[in-house]
Design a protein around this motif. Structure first.
Motif, short mmCIF file in Angstrom:
data_model
loop_
_atom_site.label_atom_id
_atom_site.label_comp_id
_atom_site.label_asym_id
_atom_site.label_seq_id
_atom_site.Cartn_x
_atom_site.Cartn_y
_atom_site.Cartn_z
N PHE B 129 7.09 -6.97 9.98
CA PHE B 129 7.81 -6.16 10.97
C PHE B 129 9.12 -5.72 10.34
CE2 PHE B 129 10.97 -5.60 14.31
CZ PHE B 129 10.34 -4.64 15.09
N VAL B 130 9.34 -4.41 10.31
CA VAL B 130 10.58 -3.87 9.74
C VAL B 130 11.27 -3.03 10.81
CG1 VAL B 130 11.58 -2.56 7.82
CG2 VAL B 130 9.41 -3.72 7.51
N ARG B 131 12.53 -3.35 11.04
CA ARG B 131 13.27 -2.59 12.05
C ARG B 131 13.92 -1.38 11.38
NH1 ARG B 131 14.59 -4.41 16.99
NH2 ARG B 131 14.31 -6.58 16.38
N GLY B 132 13.52 -0.19 11.80
CA GLY B 132 14.11 1.03 11.26
C GLY B 132 15.23 1.54 12.14
N GLU B 133 15.77 2.69 11.78
CA GLU B 133 16.87 3.25 12.57
C GLU B 133 16.37 3.85 13.89
OE1 GLU B 133 19.04 5.87 10.01
OE2 GLU B 133 19.67 4.19 8.72
N THR B 134 15.10 4.34 13.85
CA THR B 134 14.50 4.87 15.07
C THR B 134 13.19 4.12 15.32
OG1 THR B 134 13.29 6.50 13.83
CG2 THR B 134 15.43 7.19 14.66
N VAL B 135 12.60 4.36 16.51
CA VAL B 135 11.32 3.70 16.84
C VAL B 135 10.24 4.18 15.87
CG1 VAL B 135 9.55 3.38 18.63
CG2 VAL B 135 11.97 3.48 19.26
N GLN B 137 10.56 5.32 12.86
CA GLN B 137 10.77 4.73 11.53
C GLN B 137 10.31 3.27 11.50
OE1 GLN B 137 14.81 4.39 10.10
NE2 GLN B 137 14.26 5.37 8.18
N THR B 138 10.59 2.56 12.60
CA THR B 138 10.16 1.16 12.70
C THR B 138 8.64 1.07 12.59
OG1 THR B 138 12.03 0.66 14.11
CG2 THR B 138 10.20 -0.90 14.18
N THR B 142 6.78 -0.59 9.38
CA THR B 142 5.94 -1.76 9.68
C THR B 142 4.50 -1.50 9.26
OG1 THR B 142 7.38 -2.31 11.52
CG2 THR B 142 5.20 -3.33 11.52
#
Lengths: 366, 214
Positions: B129-135, B137-138, B142
């Motif tokens: 799971f990678v948290r990006g700047e936007t949904v 991107q996340t 991921t």
């Protein structure tokens, strides 16, 4: 602000310098690290690194860095000699920081590279599995190996070629005898030679490397002898062509066009000539069985040959065809290592997801 | 003048080799034999000039002590290969081959483990799971990591030989082979582009250097 103030006052900021033997190396190297206030970094134009071999001696400049680094590895150090390092930092021509001479650092060789502990552990586990399965295979020769279509088709290809009254062309690629795909290819060649001897078919092997040619001659001879037909073996059918990539491709193309083989085997390590060879084999209507570990050439083989041994399937060929204890044990041992690696990858990914980097660091070997 | 002659020679051989696209013909045969013969001769010279002479002959002259005596080993192994021409002693060539294969296998075990296996395993340790700047991107980051991690695992399972590919293993290996084919497809397209550029290079040579049309 502190920097401007210090510059204004003509003072020089302190820098913490530490020097130590570069860990896990073959000696001749000392690592120097220093810490500077982040506010200084933007102003740094050059960093001078000084070295002395005794505390009271005048040190001399050994390197100038033109960027705000915080580490330098001195690879000119002699083993078992104490060195004393000092750094000076300039902003243009103004001395802005100076480190105190670090305590003595001595370079030594390490007999074991601790960074590669993971490699050692994997090899030990692999060896244990290997020995165990070789011993098991010696008592039980029926260890299961799944069907590999490309290898099942060998007999069919040799038979077809014999029925058509045409020779079999076996191409071992551009690998040398020291390349593992070439060694795997020899195992397949032996099976092809054995079957060809049984069916009284001719096997032509044009070689790219003279040493591979010698090994191929021995292999084909062994195959013919094992089949009980040493009289059919012709050494002149396994010959050296050239060690030029496209010269070899041009030569093999010519052989294929003129001898019109019923079956073409492309087994070994290939480069850009793979498609040229496979397309020519296809154009003469030969049944083609290819196999390589060259990832960039596999697409061409899959597109233009009848059967393709992908990567490790080639390595499994030896065990699959010969079913001898040593080869079977190797395949079984590899399979168990693969399963362990699958679990390790899964655990590693989950740990990374949780922000735990122990496993990642453990596998970091460089 | 020399350049013009060599340009014509190169153009002739280019066209002769390309004539194979039509069918096998005397022109192609001629070019092929010249190419194979000259490249084989070149290899002999190359091996002598860049390998045997500097490493062995010069080595014997310039090296001293143990380093000099060590050269006897490659010299003997080379002579063993040549002994294939003397039938009663031809078996000695197997020693050279055995030495080379054994050495390669030994070096390969550690070399491949630390050069390929361990770095590739380590590169697969990616967060699921990678948290990006936007949904968006996340989701993309991921998905990217999930594809890499599970793609690697399924591909490894395809190369599992000890069990029949049925049930869960069957499905996993099918996913694995699909991933392999997707990779090969991308690689195919990429390499074809490189080959086209080589063809363009040859056509440009004919049109520019030879015919001077462009």
């Amino acid at each position: 602000m502190k920097l401007i103030l210090l510059l204004f006052l003509g003072q020089v900021a302190p820098v913490e310098v530490r020097a130590f033997d570069t860990p896990y190396d073959a000696g001749g190297s000392i690592t120097i690290i220093w810490e500077m206030d982040t506010a200084w970094v933007a102003k740094v134009s050059r960093i001078g690194i000084f070295r002395a071999s005794a505390p009271g001696l005048q040190d001399s400049l050994i390197e100038t860095l033109y960027k705000p680094d915080s580490v330098y590895v001195d690879n000119s150090a002699k083993d078992n000699v104490p060195y004393y390092y000092r750094i000076v930092v300039y902003s243009d021509d103004t001395l802005i920081a100076e480190g105190k001479t670090a305590s003595a650092a001595v370079s030594t060789q390490q007999w074991f590279n601790g960074k590669r502990l993971s490699v050692l552990i994997i090899l030990i586990i692999y060896t244990v599995f290997l020995l165990y399965f070789i011993m098991r295979a010696r008592t039980n020769k029926n260890l299961y190996i799944r069907k590999i279509a490309g290898l099942e088709a060998i007999d069919e290809a040799v038979g077809r070629s014999t029925e058509m009254g045409r020779p079999i062309v076996y191409i071992m690629g551009l690998g040398y005898i020291s390349d593992i795909p070439t060694v795997a290819s020899l195992a397949i060649l032996k099976r092809v030679a054995y079957k060809a001897a049984e069916y009284n078919a001719e096997v032509v092997v044009p070689c790219y490397d003279p040493i591979v040619m010698v090994a191929a001659q021995e292999t084909v001879k062994e195959g013919f002898v094992e089949a009980g037909r040493p009289d059919l073996y012709k050494e002149s059918d396994i010959y050296y062509l050239t060690s030029d990539q496209f010269g070899y491709a041009a030569g093999v193309d010519g052989i294929m066009m003129r001898q019109k083989p019923g079956a073409v085997f492309l087994q070994g390590y290939f480069y850009a000539e793979s498609l040229i060879l496979a397309e020519t084999g296809h154009s003469i209507g030969a049944i083609q069985i290819s196999g390589t570990t060259a990832v960039t050439q596999l697409p061409f083989f899959i597109a233009s040959t009848d059967y393709t041994l992908i990567g490790e399937e080639m390595y499994a060929a030896s065990a699959y065809l010969s079913r001898d204890a040593l080869s079977l044990g190797t395949i079984k041992g590899e399979d168990y290592i693969k399963m362990i690696l699958v679990v390790v990858i899964l655990i590693g990914a989950l740990m990374e997801s949780a922000g735990i980097r122990i496993l990642t660091d453990f596998f970091s070997i460089f | 003048m020399t350049t013009i002659i060599w340009t014509w020679v190169a153009a002739f051989f280019t066209l002769a080799i390309l004539s194979f696209l039509y069918k096998d013909n005397p022109l192609y045969k001629f070019a092929e034999h010249v190419y194979v013969g000259s490249s084989a001769a070149f290899t002999v010279l190359y091996v002598w000039v860049f390998d045997a002479y500097p490493k062995l002959v010069i080595g014997f002259k310039e090296k001293a002590g143990m380093q000099k005596y060590m050269l006897v080993i490659p010299l003997l192994l080379s002579l063993f290969i040549i002994l294939r021409f003397i039938r009663p002693l031809s078996w000695l060539s197997r020693w050279s081959i055995a030495f080379t294969v054994g050495m390669a296998a030994g070096l390969g075990i550690t070399g491949l483990t630390q050069g390929f296996l361990v770095p590739q395993v380590q590169a697969s340790f990616l967060p699921l799971f990678v948290r990006g700047e936007t949904v968006g991107q996340t989701v993309l980051l991921t998905m990217n990591n999930v594809i890499i991690v599970f793609g690697t695992i399924f591909t490894i399972l395809y190369f599992y030989f000890s069990r029949e590919h049925k049930g869960v293993l069957g499905v996993s290996s099918k996913v694995g082979v699909t991933i392999l084919m997707l990779t090969f497809g991308a690689s195919f397209g990429y390499t074809i582009m490189a080959r086209i550029s080589l063809l363009i290079g040859r056509i440009y040579f004919l049109l520019h250097n030879w015919l001077r049309l462009v």
